[in-house]
Design a protein around this motif. Structure first.
Motif, PDB file in Angstrom:
ATOM      1  N   LEU A 101       0.810  -1.212   0.000  1.00 55.92           N
ATOM      2  CA  LEU A 101       0.000   0.000   0.000  1.00 55.92           C
ATOM      3  C   LEU A 101       0.844   1.263   0.000  1.00 55.92           C
ATOM      4  O   LEU A 101       0.439   2.290  -0.522  1.00 55.92           O
ATOM      5  CB  LEU A 101      -0.930   0.011   1.225  1.00 55.92           C
ATOM      6  CG  LEU A 101      -1.929  -1.135   1.324  1.00 55.92           C
ATOM      7  CD1 LEU A 101      -2.770  -0.982   2.587  1.00 55.92           C
ATOM      8  CD2 LEU A 101      -2.815  -1.190   0.098  1.00 55.92           C
ATOM      9  N   THR A 109      -6.359  -1.694   6.350  1.00 59.21           N
ATOM     10  CA  THR A 109      -5.509  -0.859   5.500  1.00 59.21           C
ATOM     11  C   THR A 109      -4.949   0.370   6.196  1.00 59.21           C
ATOM     12  O   THR A 109      -3.991   0.976   5.710  1.00 59.21           O
ATOM     13  CB  THR A 109      -6.284  -0.380   4.260  1.00 59.21           C
ATOM     14  OG1 THR A 109      -7.324   0.519   4.677  1.00 59.21           O
ATOM     15  CG2 THR A 109      -6.896  -1.556   3.507  1.00 59.21           C
ATOM     16  N   HIS A 151      -6.638   2.991   6.321  1.00 62.13           N
ATOM     17  CA  HIS A 151      -7.291   4.081   5.596  1.00 62.13           C
ATOM     18  C   HIS A 151      -8.770   3.768   5.445  1.00 62.13           C
ATOM     19  O   HIS A 151      -9.189   2.612   5.517  1.00 62.13           O
ATOM     20  CB  HIS A 151      -6.682   4.249   4.200  1.00 62.13           C
ATOM     21  CG  HIS A 151      -5.203   4.470   4.208  1.00 62.13           C
ATOM     22  ND1 HIS A 151      -4.625   5.676   4.526  1.00 62.13           N
ATOM     23  CD2 HIS A 151      -4.170   3.621   3.943  1.00 62.13           C
ATOM     24  CE1 HIS A 151      -3.317   5.575   4.450  1.00 62.13           C
ATOM     25  NE2 HIS A 151      -3.008   4.335   4.101  1.00 62.13           N
ATOM     26  N   TYR A 159      -8.516   4.779   0.262  1.00 65.60           N
ATOM     27  CA  TYR A 159      -7.851   3.712  -0.488  1.00 65.60           C
ATOM     28  C   TYR A 159      -8.191   3.807  -1.973  1.00 65.60           C
ATOM     29  O   TYR A 159      -7.323   3.612  -2.834  1.00 65.60           O
ATOM     30  CB  TYR A 159      -8.247   2.336   0.048  1.00 65.60           C
ATOM     31  CG  TYR A 159      -7.630   1.211  -0.750  1.00 65.60           C
ATOM     32  CD1 TYR A 159      -6.307   0.831  -0.543  1.00 65.60           C
ATOM     33  CD2 TYR A 159      -8.363   0.557  -1.744  1.00 65.60           C
ATOM     34  CE1 TYR A 159      -5.728  -0.178  -1.293  1.00 65.60           C
ATOM     35  CE2 TYR A 159      -7.787  -0.451  -2.500  1.00 65.60           C
ATOM     36  CZ  TYR A 159      -6.472  -0.815  -2.272  1.00 65.60           C
ATOM     37  OH  TYR A 159      -5.896  -1.806  -3.033  1.00 65.60           O
TER      38      TYR A 159
END
Length: 297
Positions: free
Chosen positions: A117, A233, A235, A240
């Motif tokens: 990521l 994540t 986020h 994302y």
């Protein structure tokens, strides 16, 4: 030529299509320019002689002997070495998914997600003085030797060494970020629950899929999906989605002559100003500045 073929052509020269790879590149005092490109694996550049300028994530890093630079998966990057800097460096790459143990893929994914990521807060340029008392120089030498010799069981040795390097980086990041922001935390079933949306966004990121739509796709309530996605994540779903679209926009900015407006539309943004605002928030500079910096201008 498609973006995929451009990416493949720029990357494959000298590196095999193997989940692990390592090669030494010597500029031989002639200077060198590697144009902006990207690939789906994680790459580490370890300078063994001289110095060079490495562009990644919209930033320029001057690395010299003993320095290590991390390039995340799908991240546009380039290299510039002046003749007088006469650099030599190792290029070590790994498809991060191969580091999972087959029996616990979902559980161990949380350790690999930071490399997939990306996070602007994470240190990517490790200077020689930071590494001199660490196991990293020895591990990188082991990786290069094992890949070059390819003795029986070298794949196991490479997996072990790459895993040790990743672990050192993760712990180094956490030591420099006590709050552990940006590090996924989830149980063994969480990622499996939202896997459909990752698969969907891999090729259909430009579609207007809201967080509610994403929750429905995963068979979850909106609130449960939002909490789960954030936990995994670091986020929100919308953040994302912007990250995914802007990652694709980077490639188009550097491999096509399309206008910023057209690229914004191609990756799913309905307004240019909205695209520029989110690009700047993620990369720290505008799309035009990103192109100029990536090309060393």
């Amino acid at each position: 030529m498609t973006n995929a073929s451009i990416e493949e052509k720029r990357f494959t020269g000298g590196i095999s299509q193997h989940p692990f790879a390592s090669k030494s590149f010597d500029t031989k005092g002639l200077g060198y320019h590697c144009p902006p490109h990207w690939h789906t694996h994680v790459e580490m550049l370890y300078v063994t002689r001289g110095r060079g300028t490495f562009h990644a994530g919209g930033c320029a890093y001057t690395a010299q002997r003993g320095d290590l630079l991390l390039i995340n998966a799908n991240e546009v990057h380039s290299v510039d070495v002046r003749p007088e800097d006469d650099a030599e460096y190792l290029i070590l790459s790994v498809v991060p998914e191969v580091l999972y143990h087959s029996g616990s893929t979902i559980f161990e994914a949380k350790y690999v997600l930071p490399f997939l990521l990306g996070n602007r807060q994470h240190i990517r340029h490790f200077q020689a003085k930071q590494l001199e008392d660490s196991p990293i120089p020895g591990l990188l030498a082991d990786i290069h030797r094992e890949y070059s010799e390819q003795r029986y069981g070298f794949e196991l040795a490479l997996r072990s060494a790459f895993t040790s390097v990743f672990l050192w980086m993760l712990r180094h990041w956490i030591d420099n970020d006590p709050a552990q922001t940006g590090f996924p935390a989830f149980n063994a079933s969480s990622l499996d629950n939202i896997k459909p949306i990752f698969e969907h966004l891999e090729s259909r990121y430009k579609e207007n899929l809201t967080a509610s739509d994403a929750a429905e796709l995963c068979g979850m309530s909106y609130s449960h999906f939002a909490r789960c996605f954030k936990r995994i994540t670091g986020h929100s779903y919308v953040q994302y989605l912007h990250y995914r679209r802007i990652s694709e926009a980077e490639k188009l900015l550097l491999t096509t002559s399309h206008s910023v407006t057209n690229i914004a539309l191609e990756v799913g943004f309905s307004h240019t100003s909205y695209f520029i605002r989110h690009f700047r928030a993620l990369k720290g500079l505008s799309p035009k500045q990103f192109v100029l910096r990536a090309r060393g201008q």
